[in-house]
Write an enzyme that holds these catalytic residues in place. Structure first.
Site, PDB file in Angstrom:
ATOM      1  NE  ARG A   1      -3.578  -2.152   2.827  1.00  0.00           N
ATOM      2  CZ  ARG A   1      -3.367  -3.254   3.532  1.00  0.00           C
ATOM      3  NH1 ARG A   1      -2.198  -3.414   4.157  1.00  0.00           N
ATOM      4  NH2 ARG A   1      -4.293  -4.187   3.634  1.00  0.00           N
TER       5      ARG A   1
ATOM      6  CG  HIS B   1      -4.835   0.802  -4.199  1.00  0.00           C
ATOM      7  ND1 HIS B   1      -4.161   0.693  -2.990  1.00  0.00           N
ATOM      8  CD2 HIS B   1      -5.966   0.060  -4.050  1.00  0.00           C
ATOM      9  CE1 HIS B   1      -4.855  -0.061  -2.166  1.00  0.00           C
ATOM     10  NE2 HIS B   1      -5.954  -0.465  -2.783  1.00  0.00           N
TER      11      HIS B   1
ATOM     12  CG  HIS C   1      -6.496  -8.238   1.499  1.00  0.00           C
ATOM     13  ND1 HIS C   1      -6.688  -8.700   0.210  1.00  0.00           N
ATOM     14  CD2 HIS C   1      -6.291  -6.899   1.381  1.00  0.00           C
ATOM     15  CE1 HIS C   1      -6.605  -7.690  -0.632  1.00  0.00           C
ATOM     16  NE2 HIS C   1      -6.354  -6.594   0.047  1.00  0.00           N
TER      17      HIS C   1
ATOM     18  CE1 TYR D   1      -6.637  -6.727  -6.620  1.00  0.00           C
ATOM     19  CE2 TYR D   1      -7.006  -7.665  -4.450  1.00  0.00           C
ATOM     20  CZ  TYR D   1      -6.658  -6.602  -5.241  1.00  0.00           C
ATOM     21  OH  TYR D   1      -6.333  -5.398  -4.668  1.00  0.00           O
TER      22      TYR D   1
END
Length: 311
Positions: free
Chosen positions: A163, A255, A281, A290
């Site tokens: 991130r 991102h 996550h 995804y």
């Protein structure tokens, strides 16, 4: 808003100001949220405080009916969409969770209200040739330290799926000696390890040779020209400038590299649990989005390759 902390206005009630500070500290210290997220939550809380003052409601005596009235007020005056409603409700739930923990309220009035779940958008990622084009692009000033830094930064983003706030806060002492592993502090102050491939290691090594001579005492890996850590706004600016130099219409964002990292791993057959761990996550459902991107690519390959699919 970028990296600049949102400033609450001074309210007439001192207890209101203290409560706001406790909430922000919780987000910052315990949850380790990015400054952008803290800014968004802060603005949500500001709206709520102003509504309560307008309606002469006591923050510490709020009932579920007051929360409903607040959202009816927002819908009428500000015409906020469902996604904004959901986030503002999440902000209030978190706020009253803090108050409940501090014994300032008896219950959380925001838990009794819910909105229909917002459908998660399918993440946008770069195609393989686009990723290569970004990574291989060299400007006229390719030998300058800032360009060497930018190349390393982009390689790291794509190689690790970091991130943007994790990237700018990454410390030199959290990097392994061979530059292949980095320990990061993600959302909720959750530690994890990310890994760098050969290209990222090579670019990083080249950048650190300059960086360590110029600013040997700096803690963060990626620095600006004054030796201060890059900001998330700075990273986005750098990527946008690269886009302009390349003559691209498409956006290049931190991102998007994270999305591409995840999608490319899944396309190559990586286990979804491993991808979840690499991305940091907490919920598998966040990673599963995804898979839909990966499945679409498989469908596209089928349509182009299978004789009957082409008819």
């Amino acid at each position: 808003m970028g990296d600049y902390p949102f400033q609450f206005p001074e309210f007439s009630s001192e207890s209101l100001n203290e409560t706001a500070k406790k909430f922000i500290n919780y987000l910052k210290i315990e949850k380790n949220y990015s400054q952008n997220t803290i800014n968004a939550y802060s603005i949500d809380l500001k709206f709520f405080f102003e509504f309560c003052e307008k309606e002469q409601l006591d923050i510490f005596q709020i009932e579920p009916v007051d929360i409903r009235s607040y959202f009816a007020y927002l819908a009428k005056k500000h015409e906020i969409d469902r996604r904004s409603q959901s986030r503002k409700l999440s902000s209030l739930r978190t706020f009253y969770k803090v108050l409940l923990r501090e014994d300032l309220v008896k219950s959380n009035p925001a838990t009794q209200l819910s909105f229909p779940k917002v459908r998660k958008e399918v993440p946008k990622n770069f195609r393989i040739n686009e990723t290569e084009e970004i990574l291989e692009f060299e400007s006229e000033n390719a030998s300058e330290v800032s360009e060497i830094r930018d190349r390393a930064m982009i390689e790291v983003l794509y190689s690790s799926g970091l991130r943007v706030f994790e990237l700018v806060n990454a410390k030199l002492n959290s990097l392994s000696k061979d530059l292949t592993v980095l320990k990061v502090l993600g959302k909720g102050r959750k530690e994890r390890f990310v890994y760098f491939g050969k290209e990222a290691v090579s670019s990083l090594q080249k950048y650190l040779e300059y960086r360590n001579v110029s600013f040997p005492d700096a803690e963060e890996i990626f620095l600006n020209q004054r030796g201060k850590k890059l900001t998330t706004r700075g990273v986005r600016y750098i990527l946008n400038e690269r886009r302009k130099k390349m003559g691209w219409e498409k956006t290049i964002t931190p991102h998007k590299f994270r999305h591409t990292f995840a999608t490319d791993l899944l396309d190559a057959g990586a286990e979804i649990r491993a991808v979840q761990e690499l991305l940091g996550h907490s919920s598998l459902s966040t990673t599963q989005i995804y898979l839909s991107v990966s499945k679409e690519k498989i469908k596209e390959v089928y349509r182009k390759a299978h004789p009957h699919a082409r008819k």
